[in-house]
Design an enzyme around this catalytic site. Sequence first.
Site, PDB file in Angstrom:
ATOM      1  N   TYR A   1       0.856  -1.180   0.000  1.00 33.21           N
ATOM      2  CA  TYR A   1       0.000   0.000   0.000  1.00 33.21           C
ATOM      3  C   TYR A   1       0.892   1.230   0.000  1.00 33.21           C
ATOM      4  CZ  TYR A   1      -3.241   3.624   1.509  1.00 33.21           C
ATOM      5  OH  TYR A   1      -3.985   4.775   1.573  1.00 33.21           O
TER       6      TYR A   1
ATOM      7  N   GLU B   1      -3.265   7.405  -4.276  1.00 27.40           N
ATOM      8  CA  GLU B   1      -3.284   6.161  -3.507  1.00 27.40           C
ATOM      9  C   GLU B   1      -3.126   4.978  -4.451  1.00 27.40           C
ATOM     10  OE1 GLU B   1      -7.035   4.560  -1.823  1.00 27.40           O
ATOM     11  OE2 GLU B   1      -6.022   4.713   0.103  1.00 27.40           O
TER      12      GLU B   1
END
Length: 396
Positions: free
Chosen positions: A119, A207
């Site tokens: 992530y 993101e």
Amino acid sequence: MSRKFLKGVGKIKIHEYQAKELLHDFGVEIPRGRVASTPEEARDVCVELGGTSVVKAQVYAGGRGQSGGIILAESPDESQRIARTMIGSRLVTKQTSVDGVPVSKVLVEEPADIVQELYVAITIDRASGGPVIIASSFGGVDIEELSAQEPEKIFQESIDISVGFNLFQGRRLARLMGLKNELVVPFAKNLEAIYSLFQRHDASLVEINPLIVTSDNKLVALDAKLTFDDDALFRHPDILNLADHDQDDPLESEAAGYNISYVKLDGNVGCLVNGAGLAMATMDLVKAAGANPSNFLDVGGSASEEKVSQALNIMLKDKNVEGILVNIFGGILRCDVVAKGIVSAYKSNITDIPLVVRMLGTNADEGKAVLSDAGLNVIFAESLSDVIERLRESLR
Ligand code: GDP
Ligand code: MN
């Protein structure tokens, strides 16, 4: 353009395939593939990719993986079939409303060869007021859940905008995440590329979840979410043109048309407030009463009766709403004007949804009289703690 203060916070989104193109321009590797607007195109792309593909619904919402929005196709025919069911449908994920969002395009990509899912995000840290990198070697999952349950698995690195991103920061994150040696420098370089995209385009969020590690040790952005600061969009007309307004929440779009600052939330209590600060405080009161706000709304300092009534109409269209809380501090905005707007919305919607009202300041008594005389199901509150009590009562 409307200003928003929460979730969606003053932000323009773009689709995954567009975000990936931008990332690619800045040097981040992405899977081979192309966006398709028809089932036939989805078939063609799958042929180009060698006969297998993953078909990904393009919507402004995550959680597609668990909701049928990401499907593996073993053949061009299957790719076409999947695209046919997706295009023109509405996708419901845990991040959308119950009505879902429309799918008009799919991204058809080569199936990824995933060894690990990481992530990575860059956003603005409210505490320091500057960019922060957030990274975890436990990607692919819902990051909010991870940060609530296992915060020690998430690492952060603040960026000093006068210095910029330093590769050393990327290497430090890579070590903390336990990446293998040969990935440390590539990971840092990826972050450098992502930061320059973030900075060059005035993004408010980049993101990548997941950034995958492949079996030949490459880092590839398998998903991408990009939002932009709408205060800076005048510098980026190209980005503004990418925005797909079909993805917007219909109530938010309607509110924007009336120049009302409204953000749709998931709760059951509609909040009508003037002033962003008071609106935030009011949402806390709703939570203290054991309920949840269904919206953030600031009618502004000089709303007309008509604007107040339009704002309430929008709130009452939200099927989750079980109560309305009005918290008005009258100044230039007169409480009696607000009251008349409320009465007209209640009458035209023929509703008896309970109404808790706190009015202070200019013409507060006149405002309360207007509401009482109209025979609405209204409870008045004086102090903020009183609001919590009355709201509890009204929702029982
Ligand atoms: P999201 O659910 O909307 O965030 O969509 P993502 O694009 O992030 O996909 C969700 C999950 O599906 C990823 O974390 C992967 O585990 C899986 N996934 C997505 N694309 C592929 C792919 O090409 N191959 C494989 N094996 N899994 C994939
Ligand atoms: Mn994702």
